[in-house]
Design a protein around this motif. Structure first.
Motif, PDB file in Angstrom:
ATOM      1  N   SER A 159      -2.468   0.148  11.239  1.00  9.69           N
ATOM      2  CA  SER A 159      -2.247   1.272  10.329  1.00  9.69           C
ATOM      3  C   SER A 159      -2.880   2.549  10.878  1.00  9.69           C
ATOM      4  O   SER A 159      -2.343   3.650  10.694  1.00  9.69           O
ATOM      5  CB  SER A 159      -2.810   0.949   8.936  1.00  9.69           C
ATOM      6  N   LEU A 191      -0.430   3.747  13.759  1.00 13.14           N
ATOM      7  CA  LEU A 191       0.886   4.163  13.288  1.00 13.14           C
ATOM      8  C   LEU A 191       0.815   5.282  12.255  1.00 13.14           C
ATOM      9  O   LEU A 191       1.500   6.313  12.378  1.00 13.14           O
ATOM     10  CB  LEU A 191       1.625   2.968  12.679  1.00 13.14           C
ATOM     11  N   LEU A 209      10.548  -3.864   4.455  1.00  7.99           N
ATOM     12  CA  LEU A 209       9.535  -4.558   5.255  1.00  7.99           C
ATOM     13  C   LEU A 209       8.605  -5.387   4.374  1.00  7.99           C
ATOM     14  O   LEU A 209       8.191  -6.488   4.756  1.00  7.99           O
ATOM     15  CB  LEU A 209       8.718  -3.540   6.059  1.00  7.99           C
ATOM     16  N   GLY A 220       5.561   1.162   8.583  1.00  6.53           N
ATOM     17  CA  GLY A 220       4.850   0.110   9.306  1.00  6.53           C
ATOM     18  C   GLY A 220       3.360   0.137   9.025  1.00  6.53           C
ATOM     19  O   GLY A 220       2.720  -0.919   8.887  1.00  6.53           O
TER      20      GLY A 220
END
Length: 311
Positions: free
Chosen positions: A74, A77, A112, A166
């Motif tokens: 995390s 991204l 996701l 993501g």
């Protein structure tokens, strides 16, 4: 008065979306002076210093080893790549186009989350997200100007949306092993490390930037980053990634309102209609069926005659 965990989580989510909406107003000032990478690094450094001081006071310590995978992903991204890509993308496209592309993020989070985290996808959540996305499209179309957009900018905004989704999905498991403050602090530190190649630009631009632009950068680090990402993590730990992603559809409506109040940008009727759709969709996606209605539906289902088997 003791508040229930669900009310505290809802309050934390509200703080997040309000501060994230305010970030767009500040970015307009700071982004006119600072380059995308320098702005991201300055924001993350201000956020990391604030969070680090709070962690020292609270004696939070290091996160458990099991949480580091989610924190690192995390951090790279969402805290790192997302902020640079979004800052850069918004310099290449108009605000409306950026809003259209980046608001694909919550939909990607839902997909996701269902695939990787097993998040449920109740009809109310799907309906609410559809309404909110329609509102975001309406706001984006109403704000889009003729020209001023490029393929590079669209690609950057799309990459930012992918990184955002993501990062959120990776952060969710880490929150079951570490506190919201730990996950946010060390994710912010990872993001700052990722952005260190822009340190030279930041030093040069700070020396020449007007004070209001630098203060806006510091504000972005302390409030929309340090505070808002922590309240986000607190709320995310207590609900699904899909529901939290849907909540962020309130941001476009709040940006319209804040731009009206702070910058004197009077929205048109189409923009206002899109904002109302965004908020309506969030309300639908976060609503729950009444327990009485669920019991009634269950009782009706049980009372229905079952078809006889044909031998």
């Amino acid at each position: 008065m003791n508040l229930s965990p669900s009310r505290l989580a809802a309050g934390a989510a509200t703080v997040t979306v309000v501060l994230w909406a305010s970030a767009f107003v500040s970015i307009r000032s700071a982004g006119a002076v600072y380059s995308p990478g320098a702005l991201a690094l300055g924001r993350l450094l201000a956020g990391a210093l604030t969070l680090g001081a709070i962690c020292l006071v609270r004696r939070e310590g290091w996160p458990p080893r099991a949480a580091w995978r989610g924190i690192a992903i995390s951090g790279v991204l969402w805290f790192g790549f997302y902020m640079v890509a979004l800052n850069w993308g918004e310099q290449e496209v108009d605000a409306g186009t950026a809003a259209l592309v980046v608001n694909v993020g919550p939909l990607l989070i839902a997909l996701l989350g269902a695939r990787l985290l097993g998040d449920p996808m109740p009809p109310r959540l799907l309906a609410g997200m559809a309404v909110s996305f329609a509102g975001a499209v309406t706001v984006g179309l109403s704000m889009s100007g003729g020209g001023g957009s490029s393929l590079l900018g669209v690609v950057l905004c799309l990459l930012a949306a992918l990184a955002y989704a993501g990062g959120v999905v990776a952060q969710k498991p880490a929150l079951s092993r570490a506190s919201a403050l730990q996950v946010t602090t060390f994710g912010c530190l990872v993001g700052a490390v990722v952005c260190l190649p822009f340190a030279g630009q930041l030093v040069h631009e700070v020396a020449h930037a007007p004070l209001p632009a630098t203060l806006n950068m510091v504000y972005l680090g302390v409030f929309p980053t340090a505070l808002a990402f922590t309240t986000w993590a607190y709320a995310l730990a207590r609900t699904t990634a899909s529901r939290m992603g849907a909540t962020t559809y309130a941001v476009p409506a709040l940006v319209v309102l804040m731009s009206w109040l702070a910058l004197g940008e009077v929205p048109g009727l189409l923009t206002l209609a899109g904002g109302v759709l965004c908020l309506s969709g969030v309300a639908v996606s976060r609503s729950r069926r009444r327990p009485g209605a669920e019991r009634t539906a269950a009782a009706q289902s049980a009372a229905e005659p079952r078809p006889e088997r044909v031998p």
